[in-house]
Design an enzyme around this catalytic site. Structure first.
Site, short mmCIF file in Angstrom:
data_model
loop_
_atom_site.label_atom_id
_atom_site.label_comp_id
_atom_site.label_asym_id
_atom_site.label_seq_id
_atom_site.Cartn_x
_atom_site.Cartn_y
_atom_site.Cartn_z
N LYS A 1 31.26 49.17 63.76
CA LYS A 1 31.87 49.66 62.71
C LYS A 1 33.47 50.08 62.79
O LYS A 1 34.26 50.40 61.93
CB LYS A 1 30.98 50.89 62.20
CG LYS A 1 29.46 50.27 61.37
CD LYS A 1 28.95 51.26 60.45
CE LYS A 1 27.55 50.52 59.77
NZ LYS A 1 26.88 51.29 59.38
N LYS B 1 25.06 39.25 60.16
CA LYS B 1 24.03 39.99 59.63
C LYS B 1 24.53 39.92 57.96
O LYS B 1 25.57 40.11 57.65
CB LYS B 1 23.75 41.34 60.22
CG LYS B 1 22.66 42.10 59.80
CD LYS B 1 22.70 43.54 60.58
CE LYS B 1 23.78 44.23 59.92
NZ LYS B 1 24.04 45.61 60.05
N LYS C 1 26.27 45.18 53.36
CA LYS C 1 26.74 45.82 52.21
C LYS C 1 28.15 45.75 52.16
O LYS C 1 28.93 45.73 51.28
CB LYS C 1 26.28 47.12 52.09
CG LYS C 1 24.91 47.37 51.83
CD LYS C 1 24.41 49.04 51.91
CE LYS C 1 23.10 49.40 52.19
NZ LYS C 1 22.80 50.60 52.81
P1 TYM Z 1 21.02 50.91 56.15
O1 TYM Z 1 21.38 51.58 54.85
O2 TYM Z 1 22.14 50.07 56.71
O3 TYM Z 1 20.02 49.79 55.87
C1 TYM Z 1 18.94 50.14 55.33
C2 TYM Z 1 17.62 49.49 55.89
O4 TYM Z 1 17.81 48.16 55.70
C3 TYM Z 1 17.83 47.16 57.01
N1 TYM Z 1 18.79 46.03 57.03
C4 TYM Z 1 18.44 44.79 57.19
N2 TYM Z 1 17.29 44.29 57.56
C5 TYM Z 1 17.12 42.97 57.56
N3 TYM Z 1 18.38 42.04 57.39
C6 TYM Z 1 19.50 42.57 57.20
N4 TYM Z 1 20.57 42.12 57.05
C7 TYM Z 1 19.57 44.18 56.88
N5 TYM Z 1 20.69 44.85 57.02
C8 TYM Z 1 20.25 46.19 56.95
C9 TYM Z 1 18.16 48.30 58.13
O5 TYM Z 1 17.83 47.87 59.23
C10 TYM Z 1 17.54 49.59 57.51
O6 TYM Z 1 16.30 49.57 57.81
N6 TYM Z 1 21.02 54.26 60.03
C11 TYM Z 1 20.04 53.47 58.88
C12 TYM Z 1 19.82 54.46 57.62
C13 TYM Z 1 18.97 55.65 58.34
C14 TYM Z 1 17.65 55.64 58.73
C15 TYM Z 1 17.41 57.00 59.31
C16 TYM Z 1 16.75 54.50 58.82
C17 TYM Z 1 19.43 56.96 58.54
N7 TYM Z 1 18.56 57.83 59.29
C18 TYM Z 1 16.11 57.19 59.95
C19 TYM Z 1 15.52 54.93 59.39
C20 TYM Z 1 15.29 56.36 59.89
C21 TYM Z 1 21.16 52.49 58.03
O7 TYM Z 1 22.25 52.63 58.27
O8 TYM Z 1 20.40 51.64 57.32
#
Ligand code: TYM
Length: 345
Positions: free
Chosen positions: A115, A207, A210
């Site tokens: 990032k 991947k 967003k």
């Molecule tokens: P975030 O917002 O990027 O993504 C949310 C969830 O979606 C999953 N994900 C994917 N799964 C499969 N294929 C993909 N291409 C893909 N892109 C995203 C992510 O693995 C996630 O489960 N740091 C985390 C948010 C967070 C969090 C937490 C998660 C903050 N605190 C505590 C679990 C527990 C994040 O940026 O997710």
């Protein structure tokens, strides 16, 4: 050994463009866990300000993630849906974890490197210490299980390292204050089944994300039937027909990804899908994928829109969820301060 109540925590960032990877890799998997666990599903707005904060749209994006949780089937009466910033203890516990986690641990985080890119000197300190906040999210509720996509695996390992170091470093005050022989659980990641890593529709080695500048790289949760069909039609492929076996995916990331999406949407295994479509052309398979994706996603998209149209209802759900979450969080934070030897007169 200290016994912990089985509890699930997970979060999604309200950074817009909620996509099929988020849905299949995370949100859809949150739903069945409600049967056997107490669940907290958070809209992590504090995480969303670590890079390019946008006050104009943060509120709407927060509602959008909450609407996706509700549309997918999360029950806010028996479980908790809330936004992170409504529980101040997330940021508070993150400070304590800033003092537990080591620089060396954070320096290894691949997501920060990706990032921050080449411009590391100009990345926010928040982006760097983000994994400590994520550990705080989970451990504030002593969550034992965390369903996430594959990209969050390293952050979950860091969370376990933080929990373990805390438990060891402070064992004396943990025991003296009657918290057993372990204060925090070591949370288990749930990264299982299909779609743990959905890839970009434009490049099977990247991947689905967003932040990809190309809208054609992802199917979003606000796309209508025409947009879904168009994006699948335009999805990158290779000139060969679909392989007959899993081994045939070798060197064919786009084929693997499209079949993976089909499997996740249909509930079948990749092998079963290849049993049906192995040897077919991509044109035939893409048509079948569209015929499956549109009616599977449309009801969720429609429900989501329904929730988005009733802003007051979403805000009320978030408010009530925040109150329930705060009750747990306040307790933990009081105990953590006691363990650290702080006075709270
Ligand atoms: P975030 O917002 O990027 O993504 C949310 C969830 O979606 C999953 N994900 C994917 N799964 C499969 N294929 C993909 N291409 C893909 N892109 C995203 C992510 O693995 C996630 O489960 N740091 C985390 C948010 C967070 C969090 C937490 C998660 C903050 N605190 C505590 C679990 C527990 C994040 O940026 O997710």
């Amino acid at each position: 050994m200290t016994k912990f109540t089985p509890r699930v925590f997970s979060g999604v960032q309200p950074t817009g463009n909620l996509h099929l990877g988020n849905y299949l890799g995370a949100i859809k998997k949150f739903v069945p866990l409600q049967e056997n666990y107490e669940c907290l599903y958070c809209v992590v707005d504090l995480h969303a300000i670590t890079a390019n904060p946008n006050p104009e749209i943060l509120g709407q994006n927060t509602r959008e993630v909450a609407a996706a949780y509700l549309a997918a089937g999360i029950d806010p009466k028996n479980h908790i849906i809330f936004n992170q910033s409504s529980v101040p203890q997330h940021a508070e516990l993150a400070w304590f974890f800033n003092c537990v986690a080591r620089m060396g641990w954070l320096n290894r985080m691949t997501q920060f490197k990706e990032k921050a890119g080449k411009n590391k000197e100009n990345a926010s300190v928040g982006l760097y210490s983000y994994p400590n906040l994520m550990a705080a999210d989970i451990l504030l509720y002593k969550a034992t299980h965390v369903p996430v996509g594959d990209d969050q695996k390293q952050h979950l390992e860091l969370t376990r390292d933080i929990a373990q170091k805390f438990n060891i470093d402070f064992i004396k005050t943990i025991e003296e204050n009657g918290f057993g022989d372990q204060y925090f659980p070591l949370p288990e990641p749930i990264i299982a089944g299909t779609a743990t890593r959905v890839m970009s529709l434009r490049d099977g080695s990247k991947k689905m994300s967003k932040s990809d500048p190309s809208d054609y790289s992802r199917i979003t949760m606000t796309d209508d039937a025409d947009a879904i069909a168009l994006k699948i039609r335009k999805a990158k492929t290779d000139p060969e027909p679909l392989p007959e076996t899993i081994e045939g995916f070798e060197g064919r990331p786009e084929a693997k990804n499209l079949v993976g999406i089909y499997s996740a949407l249909s509930g079948k295994s990749d092998a079963e899908v290849l049993g049906e479509f192995g040897g077919e052309t991509f044109a035939t398979f893409k048509k079948a994928l569209t015929d499956l994706a549109v009616p599977t996603l449309e009801p969720i998209t429609k429900k989501m829109q329904g929730f988005m149209d009733d802003q007051a209802q979403i805000d009320q759900i978030l408010k009530e969820g925040g109150e329930k979450a705060r009750a747990i969080a306040e307790e933990t934070m009081k105990e953590v301060k006691t363990i650290f030897g702080m006075l709270h007169p």
